[in-house]
Design an enzyme around this catalytic site. Sequence first.
Site: not given
Length: 223
Positions: A8, A12, A39, A116-117, A149, A173, A175, A177-178
């Site tokens: 990520d 990250t 964010r 990545s997003n 994601k 990551s 994150n 959630f990821d």
Amino acid sequence: MTVTLAFDVYGTLIDTQGLVTMLRGMVGDKAAEFSRTWRERQLEYTFRRALMQNYVPFSACTAQALDHTCALYKTPLGPDQRTALLDAYRTLPAFSDVADGLALLRAAGFRLYAFSNGTAEAVRTLLDAAGVADLFLDIVSTDDLRSFKPNPAVYSHFLRMAGATGAETWLVSSNPFDVIGALSAGWRAAWVKRSPDALFDPWGIPPTATVPDLRHLAAAIAG
């Protein structure tokens, strides 16, 4: 078996709180809280748009989240200030461990990808600015599927693009959630817990490994 690492990027490798000093000159003492809210709203917008299948690029989510945060904190920005912030977001700083950590992992024989997003172009700009772009085999963006994601489809897309399988692939990551998204898709996943105060979601889906920074990752995977 060669292990593939999917990193990520935002939060990250790249510090999404890296504009606090710049924000302080615009919104004063609210800067740190403003940055965190920006964010959080950015991610919320990606989640909602993925569920609605009403896609816009990650940069649009970032800009809309900035506008919302300005309204929330009653801190309107001038057009030049807004443009300056969004331009600076394209070259956010990397965390201090990233260059050394990635170089160690590359030397150890891992296959490194950015995942990545952000669009591939935006991610390339960030990685070039951080001086680490050449350490990656490629960039895989959720923009290819016009989603974000943790849509399960984007994790499958990564495996196709990287020529890998979930059993031999780790998401890396900061994150939660990821991390949970990747685990739910059949991957392994390392949570980079960059702050001792960071919390992981209590869903009963723990990360395969937890590390404080990238320099500890190889040992965690091996162990």
